[in-house]
Design a protein around this motif. Sequence first.
Motif, PDB file in Angstrom:
ATOM      1  N   HIS A 151       0.819  -1.208   0.000  1.00 24.55           N
ATOM      2  CA  HIS A 151       0.000   0.000   0.000  1.00 24.55           C
ATOM      3  C   HIS A 151       0.857   1.265   0.000  1.00 24.55           C
ATOM      4  O   HIS A 151       0.318   2.362   0.173  1.00 24.55           O
ATOM      5  CB  HIS A 151      -0.906   0.009   1.240  1.00 24.55           C
ATOM      6  CG  HIS A 151      -0.146   0.082   2.530  1.00 24.55           C
ATOM      7  ND1 HIS A 151       0.476  -1.005   3.099  1.00 24.55           N
ATOM      8  CD2 HIS A 151       0.118   1.128   3.352  1.00 24.55           C
ATOM      9  CE1 HIS A 151       1.075  -0.652   4.213  1.00 24.55           C
ATOM     10  NE2 HIS A 151       0.879   0.652   4.405  1.00 24.55           N
ATOM     11  N   LYS A 152       2.162   1.143  -0.182  1.00 22.54           N
ATOM     12  CA  LYS A 152       3.054   2.290  -0.151  1.00 22.54           C
ATOM     13  C   LYS A 152       2.824   3.188  -1.369  1.00 22.54           C
ATOM     14  O   LYS A 152       2.682   2.710  -2.498  1.00 22.54           O
ATOM     15  CB  LYS A 152       4.515   1.838  -0.116  1.00 22.54           C
ATOM     16  CG  LYS A 152       4.909   1.091   1.151  1.00 22.54           C
ATOM     17  CD  LYS A 152       4.849   2.020   2.360  1.00 22.54           C
ATOM     18  CE  LYS A 152       5.336   1.311   3.606  1.00 22.54           C
ATOM     19  NZ  LYS A 152       5.311   2.205   4.786  1.00 22.54           N
ATOM     20  N   THR A 153       2.838   4.482  -1.119  1.00 25.47           N
ATOM     21  CA  THR A 153       2.620   5.448  -2.196  1.00 25.47           C
ATOM     22  C   THR A 153       3.791   5.498  -3.159  1.00 25.47           C
ATOM     23  O   THR A 153       3.614   5.836  -4.337  1.00 25.47           O
ATOM     24  CB  THR A 153       2.374   6.843  -1.592  1.00 25.47           C
ATOM     25  OG1 THR A 153       1.312   6.754  -0.638  1.00 25.47           O
ATOM     26  CG2 THR A 153       1.992   7.844  -2.652  1.00 25.47           C
ATOM     27  N   LYS A 154       4.973   5.142  -2.731  1.00 30.30           N
ATOM     28  CA  LYS A 154       6.153   5.249  -3.576  1.00 30.30           C
ATOM     29  C   LYS A 154       6.073   4.321  -4.781  1.00 30.30           C
ATOM     30  O   LYS A 154       6.706   4.587  -5.808  1.00 30.30           O
ATOM     31  CB  LYS A 154       7.412   4.954  -2.767  1.00 30.30           C
ATOM     32  CG  LYS A 154       7.495   3.541  -2.233  1.00 30.30           C
ATOM     33  CD  LYS A 154       8.788   3.330  -1.462  1.00 30.30           C
ATOM     34  CE  LYS A 154       8.891   1.904  -0.938  1.00 30.30           C
ATOM     35  NZ  LYS A 154      10.142   1.700  -0.165  1.00 30.30           N
ATOM     36  N   LEU A 169      -5.218   2.848  -1.028  1.00 33.68           N
ATOM     37  CA  LEU A 169      -4.375   3.493  -0.025  1.00 33.68           C
ATOM     38  C   LEU A 169      -3.122   4.110  -0.650  1.00 33.68           C
ATOM     39  O   LEU A 169      -2.633   5.130  -0.174  1.00 33.68           O
ATOM     40  CB  LEU A 169      -3.974   2.476   1.049  1.00 33.68           C
ATOM     41  CG  LEU A 169      -5.104   1.958   1.938  1.00 33.68           C
ATOM     42  CD1 LEU A 169      -4.574   0.874   2.879  1.00 33.68           C
ATOM     43  CD2 LEU A 169      -5.729   3.085   2.745  1.00 33.68           C
ATOM     44  N   SER A 170      -2.606   3.485  -1.698  1.00 36.42           N
ATOM     45  CA  SER A 170      -1.369   3.979  -2.308  1.00 36.42           C
ATOM     46  C   SER A 170      -1.582   5.213  -3.171  1.00 36.42           C
ATOM     47  O   SER A 170      -0.607   5.894  -3.515  1.00 36.42           O
ATOM     48  CB  SER A 170      -0.728   2.871  -3.148  1.00 36.42           C
ATOM     49  OG  SER A 170      -1.593   2.485  -4.196  1.00 36.42           O
ATOM     50  N   THR A 171      -2.813   5.517  -3.516  1.00 40.60           N
ATOM     51  CA  THR A 171      -3.073   6.677  -4.386  1.00 40.60           C
ATOM     52  C   THR A 171      -3.881   7.781  -3.717  1.00 40.60           C
ATOM     53  O   THR A 171      -4.088   8.823  -4.336  1.00 40.60           O
ATOM     54  CB  THR A 171      -3.833   6.222  -5.641  1.00 40.60           C
ATOM     55  OG1 THR A 171      -5.061   5.594  -5.254  1.00 40.60           O
ATOM     56  CG2 THR A 171      -3.007   5.239  -6.457  1.00 40.60           C
ATOM     57  N   GLN A 172      -4.318   7.583  -2.480  1.00 38.88           N
ATOM     58  CA  GLN A 172      -5.204   8.580  -1.895  1.00 38.88           C
ATOM     59  C   GLN A 172      -4.486   9.884  -1.542  1.00 38.88           C
ATOM     60  O   GLN A 172      -5.135  10.918  -1.395  1.00 38.88           O
ATOM     61  CB  GLN A 172      -5.871   8.001  -0.645  1.00 38.88           C
ATOM     62  CG  GLN A 172      -4.917   7.684   0.490  1.00 38.88           C
ATOM     63  CD  GLN A 172      -5.637   7.123   1.696  1.00 38.88           C
ATOM     64  OE1 GLN A 172      -6.869   6.963   1.685  1.00 38.88           O
ATOM     65  NE2 GLN A 172      -4.887   6.789   2.739  1.00 38.88           N
ATOM     66  N   ASN A 173      -3.157   9.862  -1.434  1.00 39.24           N
ATOM     67  CA  ASN A 173      -2.404  11.086  -1.143  1.00 39.24           C
ATOM     68  C   ASN A 173      -1.856  11.767  -2.399  1.00 39.24           C
ATOM     69  O   ASN A 173      -1.178  12.788  -2.285  1.00 39.24           O
ATOM     70  CB  ASN A 173      -1.226  10.777  -0.209  1.00 39.24           C
ATOM     71  CG  ASN A 173      -1.694  10.418   1.188  1.00 39.24           C
ATOM     72  OD1 ASN A 173      -2.772  10.839   1.618  1.00 39.24           O
ATOM     73  ND2 ASN A 173      -0.901   9.636   1.893  1.00 39.24           N
ATOM     74  N   LEU A 174      -2.142  11.215  -3.559  1.00 38.45           N
ATOM     75  CA  LEU A 174      -1.646  11.782  -4.819  1.00 38.45           C
ATOM     76  C   LEU A 174      -2.788  12.489  -5.533  1.00 38.45           C
ATOM     77  O   LEU A 174      -3.773  11.841  -5.937  1.00 38.45           O
ATOM     78  CB  LEU A 174      -1.067  10.668  -5.708  1.00 38.45           C
ATOM     79  CG  LEU A 174       0.067   9.848  -5.101  1.00 38.45           C
ATOM     80  CD1 LEU A 174       0.484   8.736  -6.057  1.00 38.45           C
ATOM     81  CD2 LEU A 174       1.252  10.738  -4.763  1.00 38.45           C
ATOM     82  N   HIS A 175      -2.657  13.796  -5.681  1.00 39.61           N
ATOM     83  CA  HIS A 175      -3.733  14.554  -6.317  1.00 39.61           C
ATOM     84  C   HIS A 175      -3.753  14.360  -7.827  1.00 39.61           C
ATOM     85  O   HIS A 175      -4.743  14.695  -8.489  1.00 39.61           O
ATOM     86  CB  HIS A 175      -3.575  16.044  -6.001  1.00 39.61           C
ATOM     87  CG  HIS A 175      -2.352  16.661  -6.603  1.00 39.61           C
ATOM     88  ND1 HIS A 175      -1.111  16.585  -6.000  1.00 39.61           N
ATOM     89  CD2 HIS A 175      -2.175  17.347  -7.756  1.00 39.61           C
ATOM     90  CE1 HIS A 175      -0.225  17.209  -6.759  1.00 39.61           C
ATOM     91  NE2 HIS A 175      -0.839  17.681  -7.822  1.00 39.61           N
ATOM     92  N   ASN A 211      -6.008   9.272  -9.880  1.00 36.01           N
ATOM     93  CA  ASN A 211      -7.354   8.968  -9.415  1.00 36.01           C
ATOM     94  C   ASN A 211      -7.761   7.582  -9.898  1.00 36.01           C
ATOM     95  O   ASN A 211      -7.243   7.075 -10.907  1.00 36.01           O
ATOM     96  CB  ASN A 211      -8.360  10.007  -9.924  1.00 36.01           C
ATOM     97  CG  ASN A 211      -8.132  11.369  -9.295  1.00 36.01           C
ATOM     98  OD1 ASN A 211      -7.946  11.478  -8.086  1.00 36.01           O
ATOM     99  ND2 ASN A 211      -8.125  12.406 -10.122  1.00 36.01           N
TER     100      ASN A 211
END
Length: 313
Positions: free
Chosen positions: A234-237, A266-272, A275
């Motif tokens: 689930h890491k955003t990196k 979870l991995s994309t929810q902090n990336l504007h 989507n």
Amino acid sequence: MAALISKRLLRCSSGSLPSLGRSYFNSRNAGSSSFYKSRDVFSRLSGERLLSAECSLVRKMIRQFSTSILTPGPDEGAFPSDLLSKKTLAASERTIGLCQDLLIPVTNFHNEDKGFMVLHGDVFDLPIRKDIIHRVVRWQLAKRQQGTHCTKTISEVSGTGRKPWNQKGTGKARHGTLRGPQFRGGATMHGPKPRSHAFKVNKKVRRLGLKIALSARAAEGKLLIFEDLEVPTHKTKNIVNYYNQMENTKKLLLVDGGPIDEKLKLSTQNLHYVNILPAIGLNVYSILLHDTLVMSRAAVTRIVERMRTPINR
């Protein structure tokens, strides 16, 4: 035609009118009768006039229709650089909008080769029509408006209902209430009331708009097909690293066939700029907001089934 023109030029340059006349009079037939001699000379002169006129006409045609395409001989060198065209030749591209099936390579987040997939031409290769896209986008934006705007009329504002001053004798204008629109805290005349801004667009037009949006992304080369949208963690990196590998991409839209994977969410929810949508929620406005569209195999199958389902009347 070039060989014919060159032969005629050689014929024209090989002899002229005075030389032909001298050769004629110096020939062995000079002792013939004067009548036949004059008749032959006249015919020869007439033929030479016609030949010279034809040669001049050929020269004019060469000057008029000559091109700049030069072909060097075997003993000649290369073309001068100033005669060569600097324009680069455009690569042949397929014609868009012929409803032809497209063969797209399939990959994943690790850029692994997963084979190919055929995209049906009746969904992914339609002619681009901006008027249909405009109608569908206006319909989407109007339908999603809340329409909760509201203003108070003269019967809804708070305040007394008595006449503020006498009709005559005060020198002021005549008024019957202080709740009018010309007073501070008064009513709003012809103001907005809660309503729906939606208007009707036919289902065929809405379906056609989605097909055109998908066809536009496929024609631009901005439609990517993945085997699935599974991520290891689930890491955003993970998503950031894949996004950095993409060229000319500002916003990315991921479309999955079924429910969205929790790790991917979870991995994309902090990336504007990334989507996610399920296949059932894919729409024209979301496609236009993102310059790159990534779809899974399951999502493509669901979209094709959705586009080919008969419209209930």
